[in-house]
Design an enzyme around this catalytic site. Structure first.
Site, short mmCIF file in Angstrom:
data_model
loop_
_atom_site.label_atom_id
_atom_site.label_comp_id
_atom_site.label_asym_id
_atom_site.label_seq_id
_atom_site.Cartn_x
_atom_site.Cartn_y
_atom_site.Cartn_z
N ASP A 1 1.02 -1.02 0.02
CA ASP A 1 -0.03 0.02 0.03
C ASP A 1 0.73 1.38 -0.24
O ASP A 1 1.85 1.26 0.82
CB ASP A 1 -0.96 0.30 1.05
CG ASP A 1 -2.00 0.99 0.95
OD1 ASP A 1 -2.75 0.92 -0.08
OD2 ASP A 1 -2.25 2.01 1.67
N SER A 2 0.90 1.98 -0.90
CA SER A 2 1.54 3.10 -1.17
C SER A 2 0.83 4.44 -1.54
O SER A 2 -0.54 4.47 -2.05
CB SER A 2 2.78 2.73 -2.18
OG SER A 2 2.31 2.33 -3.21
#
Length: 206
Positions: free
Chosen positions: A75-76
């Site tokens: 997740d970024s």
């Protein structure tokens, strides 16, 4: 009889991420790396976490349980200081449901229009979580990539916010870097390299 290669599912259907992760994981060893799109019944869990790490755990656990394989979730997003850390975990929804990179960039530049150069600092953040086939989280890594928000898009490489993510020391945006240059510097590259020992241990790789 030769041992079948381990399977690692990347908990995403984003082809850009899958391609980038495969390059970053190329030296991992005898492992079959597939995206969640290889499993039609794999869920696309709702990202309800308040942090990148929480969302990575949610995705890794759900995809691992559905596929019965180890799953690695990323997740970024981008955190902009002048916007109070926004868009943060909302980076992929910054311009509303179904929006894409051009809309995210356009909104960012509108909101940053009157922000002086010295106050345009930002960072990409990447959180990774590895889940066992039963959904148990086995380990996590997190890394950042520091830069500034440019005043206009530059470059056609990368994806997401890369054309406006300026590296002041390079006087180039992430969209102007070669794939190898970006992987050496990026949040995702750093987080994956930190995760390699964890992956080798749990996938029982040499």
């Amino acid at each position: 009889m030769s041992r079948r290669p381990a399977v690692l599912v990347l908990a995403t259907r984003n082809r850009h991420k899958i391609d980038e992760m495969r390059v970053l994981l190329a030296g991992l060893g005898p492992v079959e790396i597939v995206g969640a799109d290889a499993f039609p019944d794999a869920p696309e869990p709702e990202e309800t976490g308040d942090t990148f790490a929480e969302n990575a755990r949610i995705k890794a656990s759900a995809v691992a349980r559905a596929t019965r394989h180890h799953a690695l979730a990323d997740d970024s997003g981008i955190c902009i200081d002048a916007l109070g850390g926004r868009p943060g975990v909302l980076s992929a929804r910054w311009a509303g449901p179904g929006s894409g990179a051009s809309e995210w960039i356009a909104r960012t530049l509108r909101e940053m229009e009157n922000v002086p150069d010295g106050e345009r600092t930002a960072r990409y953040v990447c959180a990774l979580a590895l889940a066992a086939p039963d959904g148990t989280i086995l380990g996590e890594t997190e890394a950042t990539f520091e830069g500034r928000i440019a005043r206009a898009p530059r470059g056609t490489g990368g994806f997401g916010y890369d054309p406006i993510f300026l590296l002041p020391d390079e006087d180039r945006t992430a969209g102007e870097l070669t794939p190898n240059e970006k992987n050496a510097l990026s949040h995702r590259g750093k987080a994956v390299r930190a995760a390699l020992p964890l992956l080798r241990r749990h996938l029982r790789l040499p």
